[in-house]
Design a protein around this motif. Structure first.
Motif, PDB file in Angstrom:
ATOM      1  N   GLY A 132       8.707   3.623   7.549  1.00  0.00           N
ATOM      2  CA  GLY A 132       7.469   3.266   6.688  1.00  0.00           C
ATOM      3  C   GLY A 132       7.317   4.662   5.868  1.00  0.00           C
ATOM      4  O   GLY A 132       6.974   4.225   4.726  1.00  0.00           O
ATOM      5  N   ARG A 133       7.342   5.776   6.288  1.00  0.00           N
ATOM      6  CA  ARG A 133       7.304   6.887   5.422  1.00  0.00           C
ATOM      7  C   ARG A 133       8.014   6.744   4.212  1.00  0.00           C
ATOM      8  O   ARG A 133       7.501   6.974   3.099  1.00  0.00           O
ATOM      9  N   VAL A 134       9.280   6.667   4.486  1.00  0.00           N
ATOM     10  CA  VAL A 134      10.392   6.501   3.214  1.00  0.00           C
ATOM     11  C   VAL A 134      10.223   5.385   2.399  1.00  0.00           C
ATOM     12  O   VAL A 134      10.036   5.359   1.093  1.00  0.00           O
ATOM     13  N   GLU A 135       9.736   4.127   2.991  1.00  0.00           N
ATOM     14  CA  GLU A 135       9.792   2.990   2.030  1.00  0.00           C
ATOM     15  C   GLU A 135       8.606   2.814   1.224  1.00  0.00           C
ATOM     16  O   GLU A 135       8.342   2.691  -0.036  1.00  0.00           O
ATOM     17  N   GLU A 188      -1.652  -2.526   8.033  1.00  0.00           N
ATOM     18  CA  GLU A 188      -2.063  -1.930   9.444  1.00  0.00           C
ATOM     19  C   GLU A 188      -0.766  -0.547   9.552  1.00  0.00           C
ATOM     20  O   GLU A 188      -1.092   0.347  10.113  1.00  0.00           O
ATOM     21  N   LEU A 189       0.552  -1.128   9.282  1.00  0.00           N
ATOM     22  CA  LEU A 189       1.571  -0.302   9.520  1.00  0.00           C
ATOM     23  C   LEU A 189       1.499   0.841   8.405  1.00  0.00           C
ATOM     24  O   LEU A 189       1.637   1.984   8.576  1.00  0.00           O
ATOM     25  N   TYR A 190       1.092   0.619   7.004  1.00  0.00           N
ATOM     26  CA  TYR A 190       0.839   1.563   6.163  1.00  0.00           C
ATOM     27  C   TYR A 190      -0.512   2.450   6.405  1.00  0.00           C
ATOM     28  O   TYR A 190      -0.274   3.769   6.335  1.00  0.00           O
ATOM     29  N   SER A 191      -1.275   1.843   7.158  1.00  0.00           N
ATOM     30  CA  SER A 191      -2.502   2.857   7.628  1.00  0.00           C
ATOM     31  C   SER A 191      -1.927   3.707   8.795  1.00  0.00           C
ATOM     32  O   SER A 191      -2.347   4.881   8.666  1.00  0.00           O
ATOM     33  N   ALA A 192      -1.069   3.187   9.516  1.00  0.00           N
ATOM     34  CA  ALA A 192      -0.734   3.971  10.538  1.00  0.00           C
ATOM     35  C   ALA A 192       0.277   5.252   9.973  1.00  0.00           C
ATOM     36  O   ALA A 192       0.159   6.320  10.497  1.00  0.00           O
ATOM     37  N   VAL A 193       1.110   4.784   9.065  1.00  0.00           N
ATOM     38  CA  VAL A 193       1.894   5.820   8.595  1.00  0.00           C
ATOM     39  C   VAL A 193       0.922   7.037   7.774  1.00  0.00           C
ATOM     40  O   VAL A 193       1.369   8.157   7.783  1.00  0.00           O
ATOM     41  N   LEU A 194      -0.096   6.604   6.975  1.00  0.00           N
ATOM     42  CA  LEU A 194      -0.666   7.437   6.516  1.00  0.00           C
ATOM     43  C   LEU A 194      -1.619   8.314   7.386  1.00  0.00           C
ATOM     44  O   LEU A 194      -1.550   9.542   6.968  1.00  0.00           O
ATOM     45  N   THR A 218       3.794  14.115  -0.582  1.00  0.00           N
ATOM     46  CA  THR A 218       3.232  13.911  -2.089  1.00  0.00           C
ATOM     47  C   THR A 218       3.338  12.453  -2.604  1.00  0.00           C
ATOM     48  O   THR A 218       2.445  12.152  -3.067  1.00  0.00           O
ATOM     49  N   LYS A 219       4.462  11.928  -2.381  1.00  0.00           N
ATOM     50  CA  LYS A 219       4.641  10.666  -2.841  1.00  0.00           C
ATOM     51  C   LYS A 219       3.744   9.491  -2.331  1.00  0.00           C
ATOM     52  O   LYS A 219       3.010   8.619  -2.828  1.00  0.00           O
ATOM     53  N   LEU A 220       3.544   9.863  -0.707  1.00  0.00           N
ATOM     54  CA  LEU A 220       2.616   8.966  -0.062  1.00  0.00           C
ATOM     55  C   LEU A 220       1.213   9.133  -0.639  1.00  0.00           C
ATOM     56  O   LEU A 220       0.450   8.149  -0.819  1.00  0.00           O
ATOM     57  N   SER A 238       0.165  10.092  -3.486  1.00  0.00           N
ATOM     58  CA  SER A 238       0.128   9.594  -4.742  1.00  0.00           C
ATOM     59  C   SER A 238      -0.121   8.040  -4.668  1.00  0.00           C
ATOM     60  O   SER A 238      -0.882   7.458  -5.463  1.00  0.00           O
ATOM     61  N   THR A 239       0.630   7.247  -3.698  1.00  0.00           N
ATOM     62  CA  THR A 239       0.305   6.021  -3.584  1.00  0.00           C
ATOM     63  C   THR A 239      -0.888   5.738  -3.167  1.00  0.00           C
ATOM     64  O   THR A 239      -1.462   4.454  -3.627  1.00  0.00           O
ATOM     65  N   GLU A 240      -1.683   6.366  -2.392  1.00  0.00           N
ATOM     66  CA  GLU A 240      -2.753   6.043  -1.892  1.00  0.00           C
ATOM     67  C   GLU A 240      -3.848   6.378  -2.838  1.00  0.00           C
ATOM     68  O   GLU A 240      -4.927   5.857  -2.756  1.00  0.00           O
ATOM     69  N   ASN A 241      -3.644   7.413  -3.762  1.00  0.00           N
ATOM     70  CA  ASN A 241      -4.490   7.515  -5.017  1.00  0.00           C
ATOM     71  C   ASN A 241      -4.518   6.257  -5.638  1.00  0.00           C
ATOM     72  O   ASN A 241      -5.439   5.975  -6.411  1.00  0.00           O
ATOM     73  N   VAL A 242      -3.457   5.801  -6.040  1.00  0.00           N
ATOM     74  CA  VAL A 242      -3.249   4.810  -6.709  1.00  0.00           C
ATOM     75  C   VAL A 242      -3.994   3.369  -6.368  1.00  0.00           C
ATOM     76  O   VAL A 242      -4.542   2.635  -6.968  1.00  0.00           O
TER      77      VAL A 242
END
Length: 231
Positions: free
Chosen positions: A40-43, A77-83, A126-128, A130-134
């Protein structure tokens, strides 16, 4: 000809088999969850939240998609868990520094270097972010564990600053939150903009010499600021 096993022996053996199977299932469960989080981190880092695909994450993790939904519920929920896992990882690294055992200057030096190196070693982070700031931090806002994760860090920095002031080596008027934002920014900006800055200045910012120079610059900037007396 061997004697048939007695029912008593079979009954006695059954609980041991079940007990042995449970830890194995638990280990497999933890391994699968970890693989899904890593995938999930990578994707999410590469494609953002909207572009990420659950099928791709399951395939990358080598996991059944039904298991992914079983463990994490849905894509959100998966994205939240990765974050959350990403923030927990950097906080664990900071705690492992045991900064209280060092004098204030050494402690701050180590914190700056760790933060810089964490961003450098984990460009997906850093990419993650950036995604969350978007996403305007909409998922981060729903994570109840985040304030508790960051509060000890702010407290630790405040303690280092207080010890530094008492020792006569740090100025008094430093906000620990503002200081950490500056420390994080020195590493985050360098890593997240490494490709474009390398082209603009015609230098390979990923080279060992440039990375070492930048890390030393980050440490010097923070320590010089802390030693500076306000006008």
């Amino acid at each position: 000809m061997s004697e048939p096993s007695s029912p008593a022996i079979e009954r006695a053996a059954a609980p041991r088999s079940a007990a042995q199977a449970a830890p194995k299932r638990a280990r497999n469960s933890a391994k699968t969850k970890a693989a899904i989080l890593a995938a999930g981190r990578v994707e999410f880092a590469d494609r953002g939240f909207e572009g990420a695909r659950v099928d791709a994450i399951a395939e990358r993790a080598g996991a059944n998609k039904r298991l992914l939904y079983h463990y994490f519920g849905n894509k959100e929920e998966l994205y939240s868990a990765v974050l959350l896992d990403a923030y927990q990882e950097i906080r664990r690294g900071e705690r492992a520094l045991s900064l209280d055992q060092f004098d204030p200057i050494e402690a701050m030096d180590r914190l700056v270097r760790f933060t810089f190196r964490h961003f450098l070693a984990n460009p997906w982070f850093t990419k993650l972010l950036s995604t969350e700031n978007v996403e305007n931090a909409r998922f981060l806002k729903m994570l109840p564990d985040i304030p508790a994760l960051h509060s000890p860090l702010v407290g630790q920095i405040r303690t280092i600053l207080e010890r530094g002031h008492e020792a006569g080596v740090f100025r008094r008027d430093v906000d620990p939150i503002q200081l950490y934002i500056s420390i994080a920014g020195l590493g985050y900006f360098y890593v997240s903009n490494m490709a474009t800055l390398s082209v603009i200045f015609e230098k390979d910012l990923a080279s060992v010499s440039m990375v070492q120079e930048r890390e030393a610059q980050a440490v010097a900037m923070v320590l010089d600021y802390l030693r500076t007396k306000p006008r």
